[in-house]
Design a protein around this motif. Sequence first.
Motif, mmCIF file in Angstrom:
data_model
loop_
_atom_site.group_PDB
_atom_site.id
_atom_site.type_symbol
_atom_site.label_atom_id
_atom_site.label_comp_id
_atom_site.label_asym_id
_atom_site.label_seq_id
_atom_site.Cartn_x
_atom_site.Cartn_y
_atom_site.Cartn_z
ATOM 1 N N PHE A 195 0.937 -1.088 0.049
ATOM 2 C CA PHE A 195 0.093 -0.030 -0.106
ATOM 3 C C PHE A 195 0.862 1.328 0.018
ATOM 4 C CE2 PHE A 195 -2.061 3.305 2.342
ATOM 5 C CZ PHE A 195 -3.194 3.460 1.536
ATOM 6 N N LEU A 196 0.578 2.223 -0.891
ATOM 7 C CA LEU A 196 1.087 3.449 -0.957
ATOM 8 C C LEU A 196 0.362 4.843 -0.861
ATOM 9 C CD1 LEU A 196 3.956 5.266 -1.723
ATOM 10 C CD2 LEU A 196 3.143 4.886 -4.120
ATOM 11 N N SER A 197 0.877 5.550 -0.031
ATOM 12 C CA SER A 197 0.080 6.820 0.105
ATOM 13 C C SER A 197 1.121 7.876 0.133
ATOM 14 C CB SER A 197 -0.711 7.016 1.534
ATOM 15 O OG SER A 197 -1.229 8.101 1.631
ATOM 16 N N ALA A 198 0.849 8.864 -1.227
ATOM 17 C CA ALA A 198 1.993 9.919 -1.205
ATOM 18 C C ALA A 198 1.313 11.055 -1.618
ATOM 19 C CB ALA A 198 2.941 9.349 -2.366
ATOM 20 N N GLN A 199 2.153 12.172 -1.440
ATOM 21 C CA GLN A 199 1.576 13.494 -2.600
ATOM 22 C C GLN A 199 2.322 13.514 -3.615
ATOM 23 O OE1 GLN A 199 -0.266 16.100 -1.161
ATOM 24 N NE2 GLN A 199 -0.766 14.635 0.720
ATOM 25 N N LEU A 200 1.621 14.155 -4.599
ATOM 26 C CA LEU A 200 2.195 14.177 -5.855
ATOM 27 C C LEU A 200 2.953 15.284 -6.112
ATOM 28 C CD1 LEU A 200 -1.469 13.707 -7.813
ATOM 29 C CD2 LEU A 200 0.453 12.300 -7.801
#
Length: 225
Positions: A150-155
Amino acid sequence: METTQPEGTPMSDEPPAQPLLRAAVPHAGADTWWGVPRQLQLTETDGQSRMSTHLTTRRSGYARTAPPRRWGPLFVLQSIVVAVYLMLGSAGYASADPSTPGFSQLHDVSPDSVEGQSLLKVAATDADAQLGKSAGFAVQKFKASNGWAFLSAQLRSPDGSPFDFAGTPLAEAAANGGASKRYVALFRAGGSGGWDVVTSAVGPTAPVWSEWAQQYSAPVELFGN
């Protein structure tokens, strides 16, 4: 005391020959072993003893020095079970190998690791397809467990600057506050050793990933703090 020799019988200084002694070798109450009759003969002649074991087959009638080895069905079955067990054990060891992408227990993925780079490459391709332009990531949460990630990131723009939605399908929504600069994705390890995107979201304004564990049967610990 004189010994009277019967008339007509020649005198001899040699001792009389001993009688032939025979004894059957028992085996579980039978006189056969592996289907072969077995007889032990003990013969004494001229003061010399010799023991010989004669094995004779019923079918061919020729002498054999040892019975043929035959593998019973139980032995064959046990061999198959052991072989399968070893194969499964080897497969289990390989899946638990930390070098195998995502197949270890829950852990944080380093963006600079081989595993992290492989996942970020797949994520970038997915994000680019949805936005119509290249984008990078500032990783916030990156976890993997047992073939899931799972990845959660800011563009970010490719040069590292804040991402600009201009020229993308979300340009209007972003201008009106209807799109965030977040990118989230759920991945599953593929059969070729790579990763596949199970689902993703670009610019979500709600925690859509909170339902992914139940919806896709993914490890719930991936989405925790």
